[in-house]
Design a protein around this motif. Structure first.
Motif, PDB file in Angstrom:
ATOM      1  N   LEU A 144       0.819  -1.231  -0.034  1.00 43.79           N
ATOM      2  CA  LEU A 144      -0.154  -0.032  -0.073  1.00 43.79           C
ATOM      3  C   LEU A 144       0.878   1.251   0.004  1.00 43.79           C
ATOM      4  O   LEU A 144       0.403   2.356  -0.705  1.00 43.79           O
ATOM      5  CB  LEU A 144      -0.830  -0.084   1.187  1.00 43.79           C
ATOM      6  CG  LEU A 144      -1.644   1.023   1.735  1.00 43.79           C
ATOM      7  CD1 LEU A 144      -2.856   1.328   0.624  1.00 43.79           C
ATOM      8  CD2 LEU A 144      -2.608   0.771   2.808  1.00 43.79           C
ATOM      9  N   GLY A 145       2.016   1.222   0.722  1.00 45.21           N
ATOM     10  CA  GLY A 145       2.871   2.150   0.889  1.00 45.21           C
ATOM     11  C   GLY A 145       2.942   2.947   1.830  1.00 45.21           C
ATOM     12  O   GLY A 145       3.128   4.133   2.148  1.00 45.21           O
ATOM     13  N   ASP A 146       2.038   2.157   2.842  1.00 43.26           N
ATOM     14  CA  ASP A 146       2.021   2.915   4.316  1.00 43.26           C
ATOM     15  C   ASP A 146       3.435   2.344   5.175  1.00 43.26           C
ATOM     16  O   ASP A 146       3.253   1.534   5.910  1.00 43.26           O
ATOM     17  CB  ASP A 146       0.785   2.465   4.872  1.00 43.26           C
ATOM     18  CG  ASP A 146       0.416   3.231   6.244  1.00 43.26           C
ATOM     19  OD1 ASP A 146       1.535   3.943   6.676  1.00 43.26           O
ATOM     20  OD2 ASP A 146      -0.785   3.163   6.855  1.00 43.26           O
ATOM     21  N   LEU A 147       4.441   2.987   5.028  1.00 44.31           N
ATOM     22  CA  LEU A 147       5.727   2.438   5.426  1.00 44.31           C
ATOM     23  C   LEU A 147       5.856   2.567   7.070  1.00 44.31           C
ATOM     24  O   LEU A 147       6.490   1.676   7.545  1.00 44.31           O
ATOM     25  CB  LEU A 147       6.798   2.963   4.700  1.00 44.31           C
ATOM     26  CG  LEU A 147       6.815   2.773   3.064  1.00 44.31           C
ATOM     27  CD1 LEU A 147       7.990   3.409   2.433  1.00 44.31           C
ATOM     28  CD2 LEU A 147       6.460   1.229   2.750  1.00 44.31           C
ATOM     29  N   SER A 148       4.966   3.681   7.567  1.00 41.93           N
ATOM     30  CA  SER A 148       5.331   3.843   8.940  1.00 41.93           C
ATOM     31  C   SER A 148       4.653   2.749   9.654  1.00 41.93           C
ATOM     32  O   SER A 148       5.006   2.001  10.508  1.00 41.93           O
ATOM     33  CB  SER A 148       4.828   5.297   9.520  1.00 41.93           C
ATOM     34  OG  SER A 148       3.491   5.403   9.013  1.00 41.93           O
TER      35      SER A 148
END
Lengths: 300, 418
Positions: free
Chosen positions: B296-300
């Motif tokens: 998704l790109g929600d890396l945190s």
């Protein structure tokens, strides 16, 4: 040329299987050459990376990266030899042309002879800032030396050629802003403004907003009224995602600093407040960054 | 397990079976006239043939599944009060099944070794990974007289759809899955046990395929929830501990299927939210959640999830890659216990830092060891496209090398970017 978007995770929808004792039992993994335990058979994603399948869409704000490869396609026993390969690249955007810096791995030296079947690979990076047609122009030059049978160099010449790769950068985010002054604000405290922003995702994929900030002129300070509003207890899942065509509304409170420097006022009587900057990530962590022009108050 | 129908009785159920679809709901597109509607002569004429083949077929083991209540109910025809046996002949119409051509295959996979005749026994085809032939064979068996017994119909139908998805004919499978219509219809309930008679794996498969077939993306998510409701009810009512366990496992599986379906339709944020709610938060579940966040790109969020997994996690390099730090990812990958998958991911990273020669060497090394999984051939084909004018030729050579690996299933053009 291959575009270097981030590599993707392997995706395979798990096939529901009958019990192993059944004659209809299928072992899809063996057929697909996946050894037991190598992959998660029940989940659609697997930590096996694949290179980007195609160029894909290019969006304004994205950090564009691609790799260029020069290959010696001469047969192994050719009398001609290639050396001093130089690759230069530039990006032609609607507003002008900018030269690109080429990166390569530290081990290669540019004067190295390029043997038959070998390749020189370079990587370029460019921040897409404009909408519209872009052309990546690649110039390649190399020396071609013809060796005689007894390996004494006989003749050499420099050859050059140019290749063009065209693509269109589309907008990823549409930003609509509205500046209003906060009514009943105590005039002794200075003026207060509310900045309301609508962000619409125009891209084909979901994006995750990493950070939004309103960078003010020195006369003002801003407070985010959004998900990042001073909540240290929330650590994750706090970055909002915006699906394609979705609109996310965000807001900032902008206050004049008491005893701060004087306001900057434009010729037509608008006060310049600051500019909005937005950072996001798309699938697999590809980054994007956008900042608006200076936002001003309404004319008095 | 194979119990042939008594030859004297075989005409009776056939006559009964013409009382079609009295209790079946929502069945449009029924033929109003068909071969079964024709007067007696045809029925009597076809009788001897049927008998002959039935006895022959009885020697072949019939694939059965845990759900086989229909077989025994076909025998006591004499009881006049008995409900007529259900008619599944709508699954036996040849027009449902798409003919499969070999033209979409790279030539080396069109040979008889990979495409044995469909007359080969089905279990042999399946165990040899000849899924294309198995798909054809199961359709042929479904359409050829005599009609297979009910459980075999469903088993064959499952094999057909499963094989089609395995040979990348998902659109065909999706279209053909519609023939079952509403799989939760009361028509598919057993008269005595009131449980669904379709094999579990077929229902799971068909939910996804019908979603694609009807171009209704969210249908599959709803379908799995519906099965979950059924599973919950059965866990509560079941008195057999073994059965309770079975349904508990199925309910757990459905939780992951919902996530898979959400990811397939592209709603990764919903998939992540769904996975967050599942329990227990085992390392497996956390890994799945972390992968979803990374995709998704929600890396945190991915980082946060990975921090609760034992380190070094094989997923850490993936997060590093998503952050764009390929040199560090290479160091992290080299620190992991060596495996073919680590090597293949390492090759991908080397490509991103401009070391294509090393990358090719690693990938080709894996092919030389007899590996041929999709990501490997796909990546190698991508690199060939970039670094040789003769990319197509090199890809062709790669197909040949993969084809010669023993026991390998067929590969489509997509595996080699052809």
């Amino acid at each position: 040329m291959t575009r270097l978007s981030r590599p993707a995770l392997s995706q395979r929808f798990p096939l529901p299987l009958p019990p192993k004792s059944s004659t209809a039992y299928i072992n899809p993994n063996a057929a697909l050459d996946l050894k037991p335990g190598e992959t998660d058979d029940e989940f659609i994603f697997n930590p096996v990376l694949t290179l980007p399948p195609a160029f894909g869409s290019a969006y304004v704000g994205e950090s564009f990266s691609c790799t260029l490869c020069a290959n010696n396609e001469l047969p192994g026993d050719a009398e001609r030899h290639v050396s001093s390969v130089r690759i230069e690249a530039e990006m032609q955007t609607p507003s002008g042309t900018s030269p690109l810096e080429l990166r390569q791995s530290e081990e290669e030296s540019p004067s190295l002879q390029l043997k038959s079947g070998e390749s020189i690979q370079k990587i370029v990076q460019f921040d897409l800032r404009e909408e519209g047609s872009h052309t990546l122009a690649v110039n390649l030059s190399y020396s071609e030396t013809t060796m005689s049978k007894d390996l004494s160099a006989s003749s050499g010449r420099v050859r050059t050629f140019r290749k063009l790769y065209q693509f269109v950068a589309r907008p990823c985010l549409s930003v609509r802003t509205k500046v209003s002054s906060v009514p009943n604000a105590n005039t002794e405290d200075g003026q207060k403004f509310l900045i309301e922003v609508q962000l619409e995702n125009l891209a084909d994929g979901t994006i995750i907003l990493k950070a939004v900030a309103f960078n003010t002129k020195p006369a003002f300070k801003s407070t985010s009224l959004n998900w990042d509003l001073a909540r240290p207890d929330v650590q994750h899942s706090s970055c909002p995602s915006v699906a394609p065509r979705d609109v996310l509304q965000i807001a900032f409170l902008v206050e004049q600093r008491i005893d701060g420097p004087s306001k900057e006022v434009t010729k037509d009587g608008r006060t310049t407040l600051g500019q909005l900057s937005i950072q996001w990530r798309s699938s697999m962590g590809d980054t994007g960054f956008l900042s608006t022009g200076w936002l001003t108050t309404k004319r008095k | 397990m194979a119990s042939p129908l008594p030859s004297e009785g075989s005409s009776a159920p056939k006559r009964h079976s013409r009382n079609i679809s009295i209790n079946r709901t929502s069945m449009p597109r029924r033929l109003t006239k068909g071969p079964l509607e024709v007067e007696d002569p045809l029925a009597t004429a076809s009788q001897p043939t049927q008998e002959a083949v039935t006895t022959e077929a009885s020697e072949v083991p019939i694939p059965t599944t845990p759900f086989s209540p229909e077989r025994s109910s076909a025998v006591p025809v004499a009881a006049p009060t008995q409900l007529p046996p259900k008619d599944f002949s709508y699954l036996l119409r040849p027009e449902i099944y798409h003919p499969l051509s070999h033209l979409d295959l790279p030539p080396p996979f069109r040979t008889p070794v990979h495409q044995p005749p469909p007359s080969t026994p089905l279990p042999t085809l399946l165990s040899n990974h000849n899924f294309r032939s198995a798909a054809t064979a199961s359709a042929l068996r479904l359409c050829a007289p005599p009609p297979p017994p009910t459980t075999e119909i469903f088993s064959l139908f499952y094999t057909r759809l499963a094989c089609l998805t395995l040979i990348n004919h998902l659109p065909f499978a999706a279209e053909e899955s519609k023939a079952l219509q509403d799989i939760n219809s009361p028509f598919y309930l057993d008269d005595t046990t009131k449980q669904n008679i379709l094999p579990w794996e077929l229902r799971i498969l068909v939910i996804r395929l019908q979603g694609i077939g009807y171009s209704d993306e969210k249908r599959s998510v709803g379908g799995y929830y519906e099965l979950a409701r059924e599973a919950r009810a059965l866990i509560k009512t079941s008195t057999n501990p073994e059965e309770t366990e079975l349904w508990k496992t199925r309910l757990k599986d459905l939780g992951i299927y919902v996530a898979n379906a959400l990811i397939e339709i592209g709603d990764l944020p919903a998939a992540a939210r769904h996975l967050e709610t599942l329990t227990p938060r085992s390392p497996t579940l956390l890994s799945r959640l972390a992968l979803t966040y990374i995709a998704l790109g929600d890396l945190s969020a991915a980082q946060h999830t990975l921090s609760s997994l034992p380190s070094p996690s094989p997923l850490t390099p993936l997060l590093t890659i998503s952050l764009g730090n390929y040199p560090l990812a290479i160091t992290e990958l080299r620190a992991l216990p060596p495996s073919d998958l680590v090597t293949q991911n390492l090759a991908v990273c080397l490509f991103y830092i401009g070391r294509v020669d090393e990358s090719v060497k690693l990938l080709e090394g894996l092919v030389d060891q007899g590996r041929s999984f999709h990501a490997l051939t796909f990546n190698l084909a991508t690199v060939f496209e970039l670094c040789c004018e003769r990319g197509r030729e090199r890809k062709g050579e790669l197909v040949g090398r993969v084809e010669r690996v023993r026991g390998v299933g067929e590969r489509g053009g997509g595996d080699f970017k052809l």
